[in-house]
Design an enzyme around this catalytic site. Sequence first.
Site, short mmCIF file in Angstrom:
data_model
loop_
_atom_site.label_atom_id
_atom_site.label_comp_id
_atom_site.label_asym_id
_atom_site.label_seq_id
_atom_site.Cartn_x
_atom_site.Cartn_y
_atom_site.Cartn_z
N GLU A 265 2.53 20.21 9.19
CA GLU A 265 1.07 20.21 9.01
C GLU A 265 0.59 18.88 9.58
O GLU A 265 0.86 17.84 9.02
CB GLU A 265 0.72 20.37 7.53
CG GLU A 265 -0.73 20.78 7.32
CD GLU A 265 -1.67 19.59 7.27
OE1 GLU A 265 -2.22 19.23 8.35
OE2 GLU A 265 -1.86 19.03 6.19
N CYS A 300 -7.08 15.66 6.42
CA CYS A 300 -6.68 16.30 7.69
C CYS A 300 -7.70 17.35 8.13
O CYS A 300 -7.84 17.60 9.32
CB CYS A 300 -5.29 16.88 7.58
SG CYS A 300 -5.03 17.85 6.11
N GLU A 399 -7.60 12.12 16.40
CA GLU A 399 -7.81 12.09 14.95
C GLU A 399 -7.98 10.64 14.51
O GLU A 399 -7.05 9.84 14.62
CB GLU A 399 -6.60 12.73 14.25
CG GLU A 399 -6.81 12.92 12.77
CD GLU A 399 -5.65 13.64 12.09
OE1 GLU A 399 -4.49 13.36 12.43
OE2 GLU A 399 -5.93 14.47 11.21
#
Length: 496
Positions: A265, A300, A399
């Site tokens: 993940e 996330c 990110e």
Amino acid sequence: MTFSNGVAAALKKVTIRTEAFIGGEFTPARSGETLPCITPIDGSEIAQLSACDAADIDAAVQAARASFESGVWSKMPPRKRRQVMLAFADKIEAHSDELALLETLDMGKPIRNTRNADIPLVVQTIRYYAEAIDKIYDELGPSPHDAVSMIVREPLGVVGAVTPWNFPLLMASWKFAPALATGNSVIMKPAEQASLTMLRAAELAQEAGIPAGVLNVVPGDGAKAGKALALHMDVDALVFTGSTAVGKLIMGYGAQSNLKRVALECGGKSPQIIMEDCPDFDAAASAAAWAVFYDQGQVCTAGTRLLVQNSIKDEFLAKVAAVAKGLKPGDPLDENTRFGALVDETQMNTVLGYIEKGGAEGAKLVCGGERALSESGGFYVAPTIFDGVDNQMTIAQEEIFGPVISAIGFDDFDDAMRIANDTVYGLAAGIWTSNLNYAHKASRTIRAGNVWVNCWDGSDITTPFGGFKQSGFGRDRSLHALDKYTELKTIWMKLS
Ligand code: NDP
């Protein structure tokens, strides 16, 4: 401003375990090395954590393997295993105030979040998988009359989990709860920035009756302890949450060693789309802000790419900016604080670096953009919004994992779909619209593991969580997660 008095008082209310938990005992790193635990609340050191490496991982794998082969957990009758896991959940619940405080001290998110969300969700996760243990049946196949075919699930054996610092105990529980429920023995490698709650939880698991060696925790640097776990020849699966860069390494380690199963993940760069026919602009503006500012953006699924139809962009962004400006960074230990610290100085500097880059690449700063509360000694960044972002800019592609919204304009629905999918990630997405056709078409067009319509982050333990593309593969949460921790075996019995 100083928060040190609060930190000192909080430290008196928690039990801090710093050594590895292997075979049911706390033990220092074999090398004797330690790492400082710095609270981001005021930058002070609160503990020295054992810095484990390959030798400690090897000891943990041996303990886990021995416990697995002994059958003390893997062959425990399902109802009994369920009872023990429920007792574990009860223990966490009974210590939830302490664990919430420990989590906040260790990684700086507001106490109202750890107390009201993170730790209750850990309890819920353990209970959910505990309850599943004696309610899931194997299968009988439609075999001929002279045969019986059975399709059964068996535990993998030894499961390693490398977990992140953003929801330290919650992300860990998404791994260890289904792994334990299916009868595996587990080794957790928590992030070095936030290992304290997992170490304390392992002790509570033992008090609840989880046998020695079944749940082990080995803290330390990822490049040493995490890598050794992922490369170990006697680990059957490695499950991971963290960055895509490390996820790629983990896949390689699995291939280089014993072809262990890997599930990843790896975060995202999620688009949140506001159409001009949005049913409730105030609700959408609040959701757009909280989709990035909750836990200071260290989430996330954060909706960091805010795609707004050009016809309403200025008006809508003004509403989001009003929410951002009302959010003052504050002492994470204060019950009223809604916006706390970033996890450490490195992460703060990474976020500030991205903010600088956004400006340099031509994005327009609407608010925030600077370090806050530096006099506290802690690591805080003000809620930040950029307008005029082009989807090719670094702040729209990478990110950031901090409180930074990149607002991108679009002309029509097709334009929005093109921009939404123009990313290497595919973890989450959202659309706000009154048009059922748009809602449905966006849900099926956007390549992401979670799509939200007229809300953000709607989910619970019953629904799967995970990504498409470079956000990884494999699913946490829900009964689908159990697939990651079991082998499917076919047994065909010929009858005479
Ligand atoms: P990492 O991906 O480096 O860390 C996640 C976990 O992997 C930690 O336990 C870490 O250990 C471990 N790890 C690091 N290197 C290795 C390795 N070579 N082999 C095995 N395990 C390893 O994330 P960071 O903490 O460095 O954060 C960097 C960025 O990652 C963030 O800015 C964010 O973008 C992203 N991230 C995404 C998360 C998500 O939920 N998807 C969560 C956390 C980060 P240790 O930290 O002890 O070195």
